[in-house]
Write a protein that holds these residues in place. Structure first.
Motif, PDB file in Angstrom:
ATOM      1  N   ARG A 110       0.843  -1.187   0.000  1.00 46.44           N
ATOM      2  CA  ARG A 110       0.000   0.000   0.000  1.00 46.44           C
ATOM      3  C   ARG A 110       0.883   1.244   0.000  1.00 46.44           C
ATOM      4  O   ARG A 110       2.047   1.199   0.409  1.00 46.44           O
ATOM      5  N   VAL A 111       0.304   2.334  -0.428  1.00 44.60           N
ATOM      6  CA  VAL A 111       1.064   3.566  -0.536  1.00 44.60           C
ATOM      7  C   VAL A 111       0.178   4.749  -0.165  1.00 44.60           C
ATOM      8  O   VAL A 111      -1.052   4.709  -0.342  1.00 44.60           O
ATOM      9  N   ALA A 112       0.799   5.787   0.386  1.00 43.55           N
ATOM     10  CA  ALA A 112       0.081   7.013   0.750  1.00 43.55           C
ATOM     11  C   ALA A 112       0.905   8.219   0.329  1.00 43.55           C
ATOM     12  O   ALA A 112       2.143   8.156   0.262  1.00 43.55           O
ATOM     13  N   TRP A 113       0.224   9.317   0.039  1.00 43.36           N
ATOM     14  CA  TRP A 113       0.897  10.573  -0.273  1.00 43.36           C
ATOM     15  C   TRP A 113      -0.070  11.719  -0.024  1.00 43.36           C
ATOM     16  O   TRP A 113      -1.253  11.495   0.261  1.00 43.36           O
ATOM     17  N   LEU A 114       0.409  12.943  -0.106  1.00 43.17           N
ATOM     18  CA  LEU A 114      -0.422  14.131   0.060  1.00 43.17           C
ATOM     19  C   LEU A 114      -0.616  14.810  -1.284  1.00 43.17           C
ATOM     20  O   LEU A 114       0.247  14.738  -2.164  1.00 43.17           O
ATOM     21  N   ALA A 115      -1.757  15.478  -1.440  1.00 43.88           N
ATOM     22  CA  ALA A 115      -2.050  16.196  -2.686  1.00 43.88           C
ATOM     23  C   ALA A 115      -2.869  17.440  -2.369  1.00 43.88           C
ATOM     24  O   ALA A 115      -3.569  17.505  -1.355  1.00 43.88           O
ATOM     25  N   TRP A 116      -2.759  18.424  -3.251  1.00 44.44           N
ATOM     26  CA  TRP A 116      -3.599  19.620  -3.144  1.00 44.44           C
ATOM     27  C   TRP A 116      -3.628  20.315  -4.502  1.00 44.44           C
ATOM     28  O   TRP A 116      -2.884  19.960  -5.415  1.00 44.44           O
ATOM     29  N   ASP A 117      -4.498  21.296  -4.620  1.00 42.13           N
ATOM     30  CA  ASP A 117      -4.706  21.979  -5.894  1.00 42.13           C
ATOM     31  C   ASP A 117      -4.772  23.487  -5.694  1.00 42.13           C
ATOM     32  O   ASP A 117      -5.112  23.968  -4.610  1.00 42.13           O
ATOM     33  N   HIS A 118      -4.443  24.221  -6.764  1.00 41.13           N
ATOM     34  CA  HIS A 118      -4.691  25.655  -6.756  1.00 41.13           C
ATOM     35  C   HIS A 118      -6.165  25.906  -6.468  1.00 41.13           C
ATOM     36  O   HIS A 118      -7.015  25.135  -6.887  1.00 41.13           O
ATOM     37  N   PRO A 119      -6.503  26.974  -5.724  1.00 44.95           N
ATOM     38  CA  PRO A 119      -5.612  28.016  -5.231  1.00 44.95           C
ATOM     39  C   PRO A 119      -5.061  27.753  -3.830  1.00 44.95           C
ATOM     40  O   PRO A 119      -4.434  28.639  -3.239  1.00 44.95           O
ATOM     41  N   ALA A 120      -5.297  26.568  -3.285  1.00 43.51           N
ATOM     42  CA  ALA A 120      -4.854  26.276  -1.916  1.00 43.51           C
ATOM     43  C   ALA A 120      -3.340  26.177  -1.839  1.00 43.51           C
ATOM     44  O   ALA A 120      -2.680  25.723  -2.776  1.00 43.51           O
ATOM     45  N   GLY A 387      -6.494  37.347   3.517  1.00 42.89           N
ATOM     46  CA  GLY A 387      -7.102  38.563   3.000  1.00 42.89           C
ATOM     47  C   GLY A 387      -6.542  39.842   3.598  1.00 42.89           C
ATOM     48  O   GLY A 387      -7.001  40.934   3.260  1.00 42.89           O
ATOM     49  N   GLN A 388      -5.541  39.714   4.494  1.00 40.19           N
ATOM     50  CA  GLN A 388      -5.054  40.881   5.232  1.00 40.19           C
ATOM     51  C   GLN A 388      -3.557  41.121   5.073  1.00 40.19           C
ATOM     52  O   GLN A 388      -2.954  41.829   5.875  1.00 40.19           O
ATOM     53  N   TRP A 389      -2.957  40.513   4.048  1.00 41.46           N
ATOM     54  CA  TRP A 389      -1.529  40.737   3.837  1.00 41.46           C
ATOM     55  C   TRP A 389      -1.300  42.180   3.415  1.00 41.46           C
ATOM     56  O   TRP A 389      -1.986  42.699   2.537  1.00 41.46           O
ATOM     57  N   GLU A 463       3.661  29.267  -5.962  1.00 40.77           N
ATOM     58  CA  GLU A 463       3.108  30.451  -5.310  1.00 40.77           C
ATOM     59  C   GLU A 463       2.259  31.306  -6.245  1.00 40.77           C
ATOM     60  O   GLU A 463       1.847  32.403  -5.866  1.00 40.77           O
ATOM     61  N   SER A 464       1.979  30.806  -7.428  1.00 43.67           N
ATOM     62  CA  SER A 464       1.311  31.636  -8.430  1.00 43.67           C
ATOM     63  C   SER A 464      -0.112  32.026  -8.042  1.00 43.67           C
ATOM     64  O   SER A 464      -0.645  33.004  -8.571  1.00 43.67           O
ATOM     65  N   SER A 469      -5.357  33.699  -1.196  1.00 41.65           N
ATOM     66  CA  SER A 469      -5.656  33.583   0.230  1.00 41.65           C
ATOM     67  C   SER A 469      -5.121  34.789   1.012  1.00 41.65           C
ATOM     68  O   SER A 469      -5.723  35.202   2.002  1.00 41.65           O
ATOM     69  N   LEU A 470      -4.011  35.362   0.564  1.00 37.46           N
ATOM     70  CA  LEU A 470      -3.409  36.474   1.292  1.00 37.46           C
ATOM     71  C   LEU A 470      -4.090  37.810   1.020  1.00 37.46           C
ATOM     72  O   LEU A 470      -4.131  38.683   1.891  1.00 37.46           O
ATOM     73  N   VAL A 471      -4.612  37.973  -0.188  1.00 38.23           N
ATOM     74  CA  VAL A 471      -5.190  39.260  -0.578  1.00 38.23           C
ATOM     75  C   VAL A 471      -6.640  39.119  -1.030  1.00 38.23           C
ATOM     76  O   VAL A 471      -7.535  39.808  -0.542  1.00 38.23           O
ATOM     77  N   GLY A 472      -6.893  38.213  -1.972  1.00 38.76           N
ATOM     78  CA  GLY A 472      -8.247  38.014  -2.478  1.00 38.76           C
ATOM     79  C   GLY A 472      -8.214  37.605  -3.935  1.00 38.76           C
ATOM     80  O   GLY A 472      -7.156  37.324  -4.515  1.00 38.76           O
TER      81      GLY A 472
END
Length: 575
Positions: A110-120, A387-389, A463-464, A469-472
């Motif tokens: 078995r295998v495990a890994w992490l994943a995520w997508d823009h904009p997160a 939203g407050q950077w 970081e594109s 998340s930092l501004v909007g």
């Protein structure tokens, strides 16, 4: 048949295999590509049974920094893929924009890994993915087990017996360690605390915990600083390792009951330390700290919590000026510089920093601010910057500066701010904001200055979409992007500043500095030093020396200090 080492070579980004003790040169395992940034590999895991190495493959599909796909891939160890991209097997489809390396169960099934997508970003929300491993080594039945948009899992590992997964998840508001059933996803907290057992996943392969025999787990944990401990998952008891180290990097490795890590303290540089979990004995095994300067010249740092805007807590490390043979004039308060860390989702550690000592030994105090949005203090503190950077970070730094002046620690007329990358953004935003009126001058290093440009195509893929998340949203919140960008308000700068930039920086490109300088009004003393061959973070000794001496010269001139041991920085006043 013997031991092998697989590594990525920076110069050509290819994977290589080295057979120690044979005298053979490293042999390439992967091909090159002329498309965009080519093929890149990270987090390799060798599978002897399949005679391959499994990596995260990042493959550019075009010339833009965001023209890229990422998959888990198998590279044969026999070198057959060195000139043949088709010999690289993709083990699971490109279902997500970002992913970490594979973590295999002890039996390899078995295998495990992490994943995520823009904009997160990975500290916003990630997924734990699991799959079965077939007899030919490919993955089947890949599925999401845990995580989501509002749950950040920063690391996943298998327990020693392979019956469960261990994850660091912030579902409780803090990155705590949980045991997870790989069939159902049911999670059980192993040591519930308002402390962090994980962190921001800025790089693939970071490791805050590592399973040990007998149900024990080596963990990094803490509020702010993280220290090494051994957790008994059966009882929840946590015993910290002995020693003077106060900060540990997320780079744990284990062999039997031995734990190796990289650790430092306020007066010691990073060392490679080994803990024997059986005996509880710790020792330095490599890179032992050897003082580069007499410890008598080092400052005595203080961990402080200040009150910021609205009464919120602001964490900082204060380094008072210190020299064994000199003291400031009677009745005169010392100048202080507010240091702003990068990220911004990061944290300034309280460890030996000779650059800080360079300033404090010359009579200039330093305060490193872990402003709202920093890691180490829970998700709520981290989310203050959403939203407050350009607002919270600027306010928190100014609050610390004013507090130091009001309590009689710092001279209110001789305060400055400096930072690099995201810290450069905060420094520039402070110099163009009414909240930054507390500062007499500032140093801005490889900064983000133009949010609109950075959000478009002026940075790398990871970081594109960070600014969402930092501004909007760049479209819905376009006014916010314009109003907060220092480049839009460069004409407000009315005090001396130093701008430092690497000309090869692809994360914060020099074009942003050029735009900023083009809008500075006349009569503002400033200097711009741009360094060829330097990227995001200066590496060459001559560059670092020039940058530090220029910064000291700025403060000497702005604060009215008499010194003759640094070259005079030419501050021009023309637009």
């Amino acid at each position: 048949d013997g031991p092998v080492v697989v590594f990525t070579h920076f110069a050509d980004q290819r994977l290589y295999l080295l057979s120690p003790g044979t005298g053979a040169e490293p042999a390439p395992l992967t091909p090159t590509s002329a498309t965009g940034g080519g093929l890149r590999w990270c987090d390799p895991v060798v599978r002897p049974a399949h005679r391959d190495v499994v990596c995260v493959l990042e493959e550019f599909t075009g010339d833009a920094p965001t023209d890229v796909r990422r998959v888990l891939a198998s590279v044969p160890l026999d070198g057959s893929a060195a000139d043949d991209r088709s010999a690289v097997r993709e083990l699971a489809g490109p279902t997500h924009r970002f992913l970490t390396g594979a973590r295999f169960s002890p039996d390899g099934c078995r295998v495990a890994w992490l994943a995520w997508d823009h904009p997160a970003m990975p500290w916003d929300g990630t997924l734990v993915r699991v799959a079965d491993v077939m007899s030919d080594g490919v993955f089947a039945g890949a599925r999401t087990l845990l995580g989501g948009a509002d749950e950040s899992v920063s690391q996943v590992e298998w327990t020693g017996d392979g019956d469960a997964l261990l994850v660091a998840t912030d579902r409780t508001g803090w990155w705590n360690l949980h045991r997870v059933d790989p069939a159902t996803g049911e999670a059980e907290g192993l040591c519930p605390r308002e402390e962090e057992f994980g962190g921001a996943l800025w790089k693939i392969g970071l490791r805050w915990f590592a399973p040990l025999p007998g149900g024990l787990v080596a963990v990094l944990h803490g509020r702010g600083a993280q220290t090494l401990g051994v957790l008994d998952t059966a009882t929840g008891e946590l015993a910290d390792a002995p020693g003077h180290w106060t900060e540990w990097s997320p780079a744990l490795a284990v062999a039997g009951t031995r734990v190796a890590g990289v650790a430092a303290g306020p007066h010691s540089a990073y060392e490679i330390v080994e803990l024997d979990a059986g005996s509880g004995h710790s020792r330095v095994v490599a890179e032992e700290h050897r003082p580069a300067v007499d410890p008598a010249y080092l400052p005595q740092p203080q961990a402080r919590t200040f009150r910021g805007t609205g009464g919120r807590d602001v964490h900082a490390h204060v380094y008072p000026p210190h020299h064994p043979d000199h003291r400031g004039p009677d009745g005169e308060l010392p100048p202080y510089v507010i240091w702003v860390h990068g990220g911004p989702t990061g944290r300034a550690p309280m460890v030996l920093d000779l650059e800080i000592a360079y300033f404090t030994s010359r009579g200039i105090g330093v305060a490193e601010v872990n402003y709202g949005g920093s890691t180490g203090y829970g998700r709520e503190y981290r989310n203050r910057l959403r939203g407050q950077w350009g607002v919270v970070d600027v306010e928190d730094c100014a609050s610390v500066a004013r507090a130091l002046a009001e309590e009689g620690t710092a001279d209110p007329a001789r305060l400055a701010i400096r930072g690099g990358s995201a810290g450069g953004w905060t420094s520039a935003a402070s110099l163009t904001s009414p909240a930054g009126d507390v500062y007499a001058c500032g140093t801005v290093t490889y900064p983000i200055l133009d949010l609109e440009g950075w959000a478009a195509d002026e940075t790398h893929d990871f970081e594109s979409q960070y600014l969402r998340s930092l501004v909007g949203d760049p479209q819905a919140d376009a006014d916010r992007y314009r109003d907060r960008s220092p480049v839009r308000h460069a004409d407000r700068v009315d005090r001396p500043f130093l701008l430092l930039q690497g000309l090869d920086d692809v994360i914060c490109p020099p074009v942003q500095c050029e735009r900023f300088l083009g809008r500075i009004g006349p009569g503002v003393p400033h200097a711009y030093l741009a360094f060829e061959g330097e990227g995001h973070g200066f590496r060459r000794a001559d560059t670092i020396v020039r940058a530090v001496e220029a910064e000291v010269s700025l403060y000497v001139q702005a604060f009215g200090i008499t010194r003759h041991d640094v070259p005079v920085l030419d501050l021009k006043e023309d637009a």
